[in-house]
Design an enzyme around this catalytic site. Structure first.
Site, short mmCIF file in Angstrom:
data_model
loop_
_atom_site.label_atom_id
_atom_site.label_comp_id
_atom_site.label_asym_id
_atom_site.label_seq_id
_atom_site.Cartn_x
_atom_site.Cartn_y
_atom_site.Cartn_z
N VAL A 64 39.51 36.98 32.90
CA VAL A 64 39.73 38.38 32.54
C VAL A 64 41.16 38.81 32.85
O VAL A 64 41.79 39.54 32.07
CB VAL A 64 38.69 39.30 33.23
CG1 VAL A 64 38.93 40.76 32.90
CG2 VAL A 64 37.27 38.90 32.82
N CYS A 65 41.71 38.35 33.96
CA CYS A 65 43.09 38.71 34.33
C CYS A 65 44.10 38.11 33.34
O CYS A 65 45.08 38.75 32.98
CB CYS A 65 43.41 38.26 35.74
SG CYS A 65 42.44 39.13 36.99
N THR A 66 43.84 36.90 32.89
CA THR A 66 44.71 36.27 31.89
C THR A 66 44.63 37.03 30.58
O THR A 66 45.65 37.30 29.94
CB THR A 66 44.34 34.79 31.70
OG1 THR A 66 44.49 34.12 32.96
CG2 THR A 66 45.22 34.12 30.66
#
Length: 148
Positions: free
Chosen positions: A45-47
């Site tokens: 999700v952060c990527t």
């Protein structure tokens, strides 16, 4: 609960992937900016969120609005993450989590950053905030809505 609309954002200094320390008051003096907090480099999700900011970066750049990503990852990890994902903006390292706490972007007990994005005006007052741990794409969309 993120910082409130109209609230002056706390000043901070953190190491940056630029190789210099970043200070909000000094480095963004008289400029609006986007600051987004995220849990961890290289997670799915952060990527996706970082790549959404990358893909929409020209909209912010054209308005001279810097984008800054903050997590508790180290600068070496941030540098790999930035290079691998071709991120055109700086990442800041808050290894102790003090800035995350000051911006109410820290998950109590776990101490990891929440996913919170702020739009600060040229006086560094909060003009927009969006918090959702899993809806990474909405962070960029919400900031773009504020600029239209």
């Amino acid at each position: 609960m993120p910082l409130k609309i109209g609230q002056k954002a706390p000043n901070f200094t953190l190491p940056s992937t630029s190789g210099k320390d970043f200070n909000l008051e000094k480095d963004c003096k008289g400029k609006s900016c986007i600051i987004y907090f995220y849990p961890k480099d290289f997670t799915k999700v952060c990527t996706a969120e970082a790549c959404d900011f990358r893909d929409q970066f020209s909209a912010f750049r054209d308005l001279d609005i810097p984008v800054l990503g903050i997590s508790r990852d180290s600068i070496p990890t941030h540098l790999r993450f930035k290079k691998e994902n071709k991120l055109p903006f700086e990442l800041l390292s808050d290894t102790k989590g003090n800035v995350c706490k000051a911006y109410d972007a820290s998950i109590p007990i776990l101490g990891m950053p929440k996913r919170v994005t702020y739009f600060l005006d040229k006086d560094h007052k909060v003009q927009g905030a969006f918090s959702d741990l899993f809806a990474s794409k909405k962070h960029v969309d919400e900031m773009l809505k504020l600029l239209k």
